[in-house]
Design a protein around this motif. Structure first.
Motif, mmCIF file in Angstrom:
data_model
loop_
_atom_site.group_PDB
_atom_site.id
_atom_site.type_symbol
_atom_site.label_atom_id
_atom_site.label_comp_id
_atom_site.label_asym_id
_atom_site.label_seq_id
_atom_site.Cartn_x
_atom_site.Cartn_y
_atom_site.Cartn_z
ATOM 1 N N GLU A 55 -1.240 -1.425 -1.554
ATOM 2 C CA GLU A 55 -2.351 -1.832 -1.335
ATOM 3 C C GLU A 55 -3.558 -0.971 -0.569
ATOM 4 O OE1 GLU A 55 -0.687 -6.634 0.552
ATOM 5 O OE2 GLU A 55 -1.438 -4.421 1.562
ATOM 6 N N PHE A 56 -2.787 0.238 0.250
ATOM 7 C CA PHE A 56 -4.041 1.364 0.878
ATOM 8 C C PHE A 56 -3.902 2.022 -0.752
ATOM 9 C CE2 PHE A 56 -4.639 5.540 1.248
ATOM 10 C CZ PHE A 56 -4.826 5.207 2.560
ATOM 11 N N GLU A 57 -3.165 2.426 -1.101
ATOM 12 C CA GLU A 57 -3.140 3.026 -2.432
ATOM 13 C C GLU A 57 -4.709 2.640 -3.477
ATOM 14 O OE1 GLU A 57 -0.059 4.200 -4.719
ATOM 15 O OE2 GLU A 57 0.300 5.920 -2.890
ATOM 16 N N LEU A 58 -4.344 0.834 -3.747
ATOM 17 C CA LEU A 58 -5.352 -0.126 -4.159
ATOM 18 C C LEU A 58 -6.376 0.125 -4.163
ATOM 19 C CD1 LEU A 58 -2.895 -2.769 -5.760
ATOM 20 C CD2 LEU A 58 -3.505 -1.008 -7.385
ATOM 21 N N ALA A 59 -6.894 0.005 -3.001
ATOM 22 C CA ALA A 59 -7.720 0.401 -2.150
ATOM 23 C C ALA A 59 -9.046 1.221 -2.306
ATOM 24 C CB ALA A 59 -7.617 -0.424 -0.826
ATOM 25 N N ILE A 60 -8.159 1.971 -2.097
ATOM 26 C CA ILE A 60 -8.780 3.775 -2.385
ATOM 27 C C ILE A 60 -8.972 3.283 -3.470
ATOM 28 C CG2 ILE A 60 -8.531 5.642 -2.354
ATOM 29 C CD1 ILE A 60 -8.615 4.950 0.080
ATOM 30 N N LYS A 61 -8.384 3.333 -4.582
ATOM 31 C CA LYS A 61 -8.767 2.834 -5.846
ATOM 32 C C LYS A 61 -9.902 1.851 -6.315
ATOM 33 C CE LYS A 61 -6.989 2.549 -10.515
ATOM 34 N NZ LYS A 61 -5.818 2.277 -11.244
ATOM 35 N N GLU A 62 -10.283 0.911 -5.573
ATOM 36 C CA GLU A 62 -11.147 -0.053 -6.551
ATOM 37 C C GLU A 62 -12.632 1.440 -5.438
ATOM 38 O OE1 GLU A 62 -10.073 -3.305 -3.862
ATOM 39 O OE2 GLU A 62 -8.685 -3.570 -5.265
ATOM 40 N N LEU A 63 -12.269 1.515 -4.256
ATOM 41 C CA LEU A 63 -13.896 2.081 -4.161
ATOM 42 C C LEU A 63 -13.707 3.492 -5.152
ATOM 43 C CD1 LEU A 63 -13.154 1.629 -0.136
ATOM 44 C CD2 LEU A 63 -14.113 0.480 -1.607
ATOM 45 N N GLU A 64 -13.205 4.251 -5.590
ATOM 46 C CA GLU A 64 -13.609 4.709 -6.876
ATOM 47 C C GLU A 64 -13.988 4.788 -7.713
ATOM 48 O OE1 GLU A 64 -11.272 8.762 -5.833
ATOM 49 O OE2 GLU A 64 -9.790 7.649 -5.464
ATOM 50 N N VAL A 65 -12.913 3.704 -8.384
ATOM 51 C CA VAL A 65 -13.790 3.477 -9.633
ATOM 52 C C VAL A 65 -15.351 2.528 -9.183
ATOM 53 C CG1 VAL A 65 -13.406 1.712 -11.390
ATOM 54 C CG2 VAL A 65 -11.388 2.950 -10.311
ATOM 55 N N ALA A 66 -15.600 2.305 -8.537
ATOM 56 C CA ALA A 66 -16.758 1.070 -8.031
ATOM 57 C C ALA A 66 -18.137 2.170 -7.600
ATOM 58 C CB ALA A 66 -16.708 0.351 -6.743
ATOM 59 N N LYS A 67 -17.799 3.933 -7.699
ATOM 60 C CA LYS A 67 -17.848 5.019 -7.619
ATOM 61 C C LYS A 67 -18.684 4.657 -5.963
ATOM 62 C CE LYS A 67 -18.903 6.383 -11.876
ATOM 63 N NZ LYS A 67 -18.110 6.915 -11.489
ATOM 64 N N LEU A 68 -18.141 3.955 -4.591
ATOM 65 C CA LEU A 68 -18.294 3.789 -3.539
ATOM 66 C C LEU A 68 -18.438 5.147 -1.949
ATOM 67 C CD1 LEU A 68 -17.811 0.241 -3.306
ATOM 68 C CD2 LEU A 68 -20.142 1.253 -3.622
#
Length: 236
Positions: A55-68
């Protein structure tokens, strides 16, 4: 929303709190800065059992993909002195995260108070009980127990302060009751992020023997609202 989605919002809010705590500006958003340590964020949410590593890695990935957010430090490629092929560019060592301009805007919008169009309300913390009142304008929290009146625009400030408190006490947790209390503190943070007063109350009322330890640190690092809420729910 998925667990990773919930966590990504919390991490983004934490990143905004860190950005503001460092008194940074738009130039830092453009060029990058040393933000929250990824290891520390993982310890805060994964090691105490609130979220899984996935869940942690996916959360970081989501933020990176969204360029946040972005990660750093950036390290240029090292070319072999004897090679005729030169590589340009580099990669991140992924030691910390920092907000992008887009991330700052998104986090700021998410933190804005949501004002009801007709009947706005305020929330009062009084001896461990959250009282709804129609007398306020906007969404305010005021603590009225044995100290000067304290108010905020919404639960987001409390969530931010609880996050800072978690980060401050985690390196100094030396006993099982410390770890348990940090877990309750993190639960209170997530409840505050969701504007869930009863769950904030339940979590802070369950910090146990380490409550005074948390309160002492809260007062030292200057998170006044978190300290006030702890005092209320500990009956101090």
């Amino acid at each position: 929303m998925t667990a990773s989605g919930d966590l990504s919002e919390i991490i983004l809010n934490d990143a905004l709190s860190d950005f503001q705590k460092q008194n940074l500006g738009i130039a830092d958003l453009e060029r990058g800065y040393v933000g929250l340590q990824l290891k520390a964020i993982m310890e805060q949410y994964v090691l105490i059992g609130l979220h899984t590593q996935v869940e942690f890695e996916l959360a970081i990935k989501e933020l990176e993909v969204a360029k946040l957010i972005d990660t750093g430090p950036y390290v240029p490629y090292e070319n072999d002195p004897g090679s005729s092929v030169l590589l340009f560019g580099g990669s991140s060592k992924r030691e910390y995260i920092f907000l992008t301009e887009k991330g700052y805007k998104a986090a700021s919008i998410a933190r804005r108070p949501k004002i009801a169009p007709i009947a706005a309300h305020s929330v009062h913390i009084s001896r461990g009980v959250f009282h709804q009142s129609p007398l306020g304008i906007g969404t305010n929290i005021r603590q009225d127990v044995n100290y000067t009146d304290l108010s905020i625009t919404d639960f987001q400030r409390l969530a931010s302060e609880l996050s800072l408190l978690c980060s401050a006490v985690l390196p100094h947790a030396t006993a099982p009751e410390h770890i348990a209390a940090i877990g309750r503190l993190a639960e209170a943070q997530m409840a505050a992020q969701a504007n869930d007063a009863p769950k904030v109350q339940q979590a802070l009322s369950s910090v146990g023997q380490a409550g005074k330890w948390l309160l002492s640190t809260a007062e030292k690092i200057g998170v006044g609202l978190a300290a006030a809420a702890l005092k209320t729910h500990l009956g101090l």
